[in-house]
Design a protein around this motif. Structure first.
Motif, PDB file in Angstrom:
ATOM      1  N   ALA A  89     -21.364  10.346  80.763  1.00  0.00           N
ATOM      2  CA  ALA A  89     -19.923   9.841  81.297  1.00  0.00           C
ATOM      3  C   ALA A  89     -19.787   9.016  79.974  1.00  0.00           C
ATOM      4  O   ALA A  89     -18.445   9.010  79.375  1.00  0.00           O
ATOM      5  N   VAL A  90     -20.725   8.399  79.474  1.00  0.00           N
ATOM      6  CA  VAL A  90     -20.569   7.655  78.360  1.00  0.00           C
ATOM      7  C   VAL A  90     -20.152   8.565  77.167  1.00  0.00           C
ATOM      8  O   VAL A  90     -19.237   8.189  76.239  1.00  0.00           O
ATOM      9  N   ALA A  91     -20.872   9.797  76.855  1.00  0.00           N
ATOM     10  CA  ALA A  91     -20.654  10.499  75.864  1.00  0.00           C
ATOM     11  C   ALA A  91     -19.298  11.263  76.055  1.00  0.00           C
ATOM     12  O   ALA A  91     -18.573  11.505  74.745  1.00  0.00           O
ATOM     13  N   LEU A  92     -18.549  11.278  76.963  1.00  0.00           N
ATOM     14  CA  LEU A  92     -17.338  11.511  77.296  1.00  0.00           C
ATOM     15  C   LEU A  92     -16.314  10.626  77.204  1.00  0.00           C
ATOM     16  O   LEU A  92     -15.136  10.735  76.680  1.00  0.00           O
ATOM     17  N   VAL A  93     -16.371   9.418  77.745  1.00  0.00           N
ATOM     18  CA  VAL A  93     -15.571   8.502  77.812  1.00  0.00           C
ATOM     19  C   VAL A  93     -15.187   7.693  76.402  1.00  0.00           C
ATOM     20  O   VAL A  93     -14.348   7.297  76.064  1.00  0.00           O
ATOM     21  N   ALA A  94     -16.323   7.405  75.768  1.00  0.00           N
ATOM     22  CA  ALA A  94     -16.381   6.417  74.612  1.00  0.00           C
ATOM     23  C   ALA A  94     -15.520   7.079  73.634  1.00  0.00           C
ATOM     24  O   ALA A  94     -14.713   6.358  73.030  1.00  0.00           O
ATOM     25  N   PRO A  95     -15.526   8.553  73.151  1.00  0.00           N
ATOM     26  CA  PRO A  95     -14.703   9.098  72.071  1.00  0.00           C
ATOM     27  C   PRO A  95     -13.431   8.976  72.546  1.00  0.00           C
ATOM     28  O   PRO A  95     -12.320   8.766  71.534  1.00  0.00           O
ATOM     29  N   LEU A  96     -12.947   9.081  74.102  1.00  0.00           N
ATOM     30  CA  LEU A  96     -11.511   8.898  74.204  1.00  0.00           C
ATOM     31  C   LEU A  96     -11.121   7.725  74.335  1.00  0.00           C
ATOM     32  O   LEU A  96      -9.957   7.542  73.872  1.00  0.00           O
ATOM     33  N   ILE A  97     -11.826   6.791  74.125  1.00  0.00           N
ATOM     34  CA  ILE A  97     -11.405   5.099  74.073  1.00  0.00           C
ATOM     35  C   ILE A  97     -11.172   4.908  72.588  1.00  0.00           C
ATOM     36  O   ILE A  97     -10.114   4.595  72.162  1.00  0.00           O
ATOM     37  N   ALA A  98     -11.916   5.623  71.729  1.00  0.00           N
ATOM     38  CA  ALA A  98     -11.705   5.794  70.080  1.00  0.00           C
ATOM     39  C   ALA A  98     -10.372   6.421  69.949  1.00  0.00           C
ATOM     40  O   ALA A  98      -9.521   6.124  69.156  1.00  0.00           O
ATOM     41  N   LEU A  99     -10.238   7.654  70.612  1.00  0.00           N
ATOM     42  CA  LEU A  99      -8.859   8.500  70.560  1.00  0.00           C
ATOM     43  C   LEU A  99      -7.704   7.426  70.854  1.00  0.00           C
ATOM     44  O   LEU A  99      -6.670   7.641  69.955  1.00  0.00           O
ATOM     45  N   GLY A 100      -7.602   6.880  71.899  1.00  0.00           N
ATOM     46  CA  GLY A 100      -6.476   5.991  72.414  1.00  0.00           C
ATOM     47  C   GLY A 100      -6.289   5.035  71.229  1.00  0.00           C
ATOM     48  O   GLY A 100      -5.207   4.715  71.227  1.00  0.00           O
ATOM     49  N   TYR A 101      -7.331   4.545  70.941  1.00  0.00           N
ATOM     50  CA  TYR A 101      -7.312   3.366  69.798  1.00  0.00           C
ATOM     51  C   TYR A 101      -6.372   3.941  68.625  1.00  0.00           C
ATOM     52  O   TYR A 101      -5.639   3.346  68.170  1.00  0.00           O
ATOM     53  N   VAL A 102      -6.828   5.037  68.203  1.00  0.00           N
ATOM     54  CA  VAL A 102      -6.401   5.690  67.065  1.00  0.00           C
ATOM     55  C   VAL A 102      -5.018   6.063  67.222  1.00  0.00           C
ATOM     56  O   VAL A 102      -4.082   5.942  66.288  1.00  0.00           O
ATOM     57  N   ILE A 103      -4.475   6.525  68.457  1.00  0.00           N
ATOM     58  CA  ILE A 103      -3.193   6.907  68.897  1.00  0.00           C
ATOM     59  C   ILE A 103      -2.482   5.856  68.521  1.00  0.00           C
ATOM     60  O   ILE A 103      -1.260   5.912  67.808  1.00  0.00           O
ATOM     61  N   MET A 104      -2.656   4.759  68.977  1.00  0.00           N
ATOM     62  CA  MET A 104      -2.181   3.363  69.057  1.00  0.00           C
ATOM     63  C   MET A 104      -1.863   2.548  67.718  1.00  0.00           C
ATOM     64  O   MET A 104      -0.689   2.311  67.213  1.00  0.00           O
ATOM     65  N   ARG A 105      -2.813   2.941  66.934  1.00  0.00           N
ATOM     66  CA  ARG A 105      -2.697   2.714  65.412  1.00  0.00           C
ATOM     67  C   ARG A 105      -1.693   3.452  64.703  1.00  0.00           C
ATOM     68  O   ARG A 105      -0.979   2.836  63.729  1.00  0.00           O
ATOM     69  N   LEU A 106      -1.749   4.643  65.115  1.00  0.00           N
ATOM     70  CA  LEU A 106      -0.807   5.693  64.260  1.00  0.00           C
ATOM     71  C   LEU A 106       0.482   5.183  64.682  1.00  0.00           C
ATOM     72  O   LEU A 106       1.636   5.392  63.872  1.00  0.00           O
ATOM     73  N   ILE A 107       0.747   5.155  65.831  1.00  0.00           N
ATOM     74  CA  ILE A 107       1.971   4.877  66.603  1.00  0.00           C
ATOM     75  C   ILE A 107       2.680   3.411  65.692  1.00  0.00           C
ATOM     76  O   ILE A 107       3.714   3.259  65.416  1.00  0.00           O
ATOM     77  N   LYS A 108       1.749   2.366  65.810  1.00  0.00           N
ATOM     78  CA  LYS A 108       2.114   1.377  65.096  1.00  0.00           C
ATOM     79  C   LYS A 108       2.488   1.531  63.759  1.00  0.00           C
ATOM     80  O   LYS A 108       3.473   0.624  62.886  1.00  0.00           O
TER      81      LYS A 108
END
Length: 313
Positions: A89-108
Motif C-alpha cells: 500500500a505504501v509503495a502504491l500510495v507514496a508515489p501518487l501523493i508525490a504525483l498530486g503534489y507535482v500536478i498542483m505545482r505545475l498548475i500553480k
C-alpha cells in the motif's frame, strides 16, 4: 531532526495527511468505501494536491509520506492488515501523493492560484473522495474478481497413495516459503470428517512470523463435492475465518491426480479465490504469488508425508 519536526510545513502536512488518510480508514470501517481506485489512487492524489497548495512546503512531502506510513502501521497493530499489504500500500500510495503534489505545482506555475495555509481551504481537495467513495461503494455492481491459481508436482508414488496422503493432513511441517515466513497464514493441518461427497474438510491456519497475536490465523471449511480416490478431490469453500483479510474470499479447492510414466503421479492443486482489491494490475501478482507459495508449502509437505507413510524400501 528536531528542526524538521518543528518546521511549520512538516506539522501542517502531517495534520492534512491525518485528515485525508484518516478519513479513508474511517470510511472503510463504516462501509462507505471499497479497496479500490478511489481509495488507493484518488485519495493519495488529492492529498498531494492539498499539500502542493500549501504556502510553506519545505518538508511537506516528506511529512505526508512519513505520516501515511505511521497511520498504516496503526492499522497493523490491532491485526486489521498485514505487513505485506502495508508495504504494498505504501509503495502504491507514496508515489501518487508525490504525483498530486507535482500536478498542483505545475498548475500553480501556469495560473494565478495563490498558496495558502488555511486548513479550511487545504481540505477542499478531499471533497472528490467524499463524493466518489460512497457512490462507488453503493452503486458499483461487480466488485469481486474471481481468480484461479494452479500448481503441479510429480511424486514417485501412485495416484492412490498421493490421494490417501493429501485428503487429510495431521501436521504440515515442510520448509516455509518466504512469504509464509514473513506474514501469510500458515496451514497447520487439514481434517476430513468423512470419506464421501458432502463431508466437511477443515483446514487450520496460524499467523506468520511477523503477524501480531493471531493475525492471519483461523480456519477454512470446505465441503467435498467430488471424491474419487486416485483421480479427483474437489471441494467448495463454505466458510473461512482467516483474520485480517476481509478483501479476499475463497470459492473452491481442487486436487487432480494423474498417473504418469514409471508408476508416478502428477498432482495438480487448484485454488479459486475472490478479491475486491484494485487496481488489479497492481494487487493480483502479489495475490497469486501468495497462493502459489501456500501451494508450494502444501506440496512440499505432501512429499514428506508420502515418505513417512509409503517409504519405499
Amino acid at each position: 531532526m528536531k528542526k524538521i519536526l518543528q518546521d511549520k510545513s512538516f506539522r501542517l502536512s502531517a495534520l492534512l495527511t491525518t485528515i485525508f488518510i484518516g478519513t479513508g480508514i474511517v470510511f472503510l470501517f463504516l462501509g462507505l468505501t471499497d479497496y479500490s481506485y478511489v481509495l488507493f489512487v484518488l485519495l493519495p492524489i488529492v492529498l498531494g494536491i492539498a499539500i502542493g497548495s500549501m504556502k510553506f512546503r519545505k518538508y511537506a512531502l516528506i511529512s505526508a509520506i512519513v505520516t501515511t506510513i505511521l497511520l498504516l502501521i496503526l492499522i497493523y497493530i490491532p491485526g486489521l492488515s498485514g505487513v505485506i499489504c502495508i508495504v504494498m500500500a505504501v509503495a502504491l500510495v507514496a508515489p501518487l501523493i508525490a504525483l498530486g503534489y507535482v500536478i498542483m505545482r505545475l498548475i500553480k506555475r501556469y495560473s494565478q492560484i495563490k498558496d495558502t495555509n488555511k486548513l479550511s481551504v487545504l481540505v477542499i481537495p478531499l471533497i472528490p473522495f467524499l463524493i466518489a467513495a460512497p457512490v462507488e461503494h453503493f452503486f458499483k455492481v461487480d466488485k469481486e474478481e474471481i481468480i484461479e491459481v494452479s500448481s503441479s508436482r510429480i511424486y514417485d508414488y501412485t495416484p492412490e497413495q498421493v490421494f490417501e496422503a493429501i485428503k487429510s493432513v495431521d501436521t504440515l511441517d515442510a520448509p516455509k516459503p518466504f512469504l509464509l515466513k514473513l506474514d501469510l497464514p500458515i496451514p497447520i493441518k487439514c481434517v476430513l470428517e468423512k470419506e464421501e461427497v458432502g463431508a466437511k474438510r477443515i483446514c487450520y491456519f496460524k499467523g506468520g512470523r511477523l503477524s501480531n497475536a493471531d493475525f492471519g490465523g483461523g480456519t477454512i471449511t470446505e465441503r467435498v463435492t467430488a471424491y474419487e480416490p486416485g483421480k479427483l478431490l474437489k471441494m467448495d469453500v463454505i466458510d473461512y475465518t482467516l483474520v485480517g483479510r476481509n478483501w479476499l474470499g475463497f470459492k473452491e479447492a481442487i486436487y487432480y491426480f494423474e498417473a504418469v510414466a514409471g508408476g508416478k503421479c502428477k498432482m495438480t492443486r487448484v485454488t479459486t479465490y475472490t478479491s475486491i482489491l484494485s487496481p488489479r494490475f497492481y494487487w493480483e501478482p502479489m495475490e497469486r504469488l501468495g497462493v502459489e507459495q501456500e501451494h508450494e508449502y502444501v506440496l512440499s509437505n505432501l512429499e514428506l508425508d508420502l515418505e513417512r507413510k509409503f517409504k519405499k524400501k
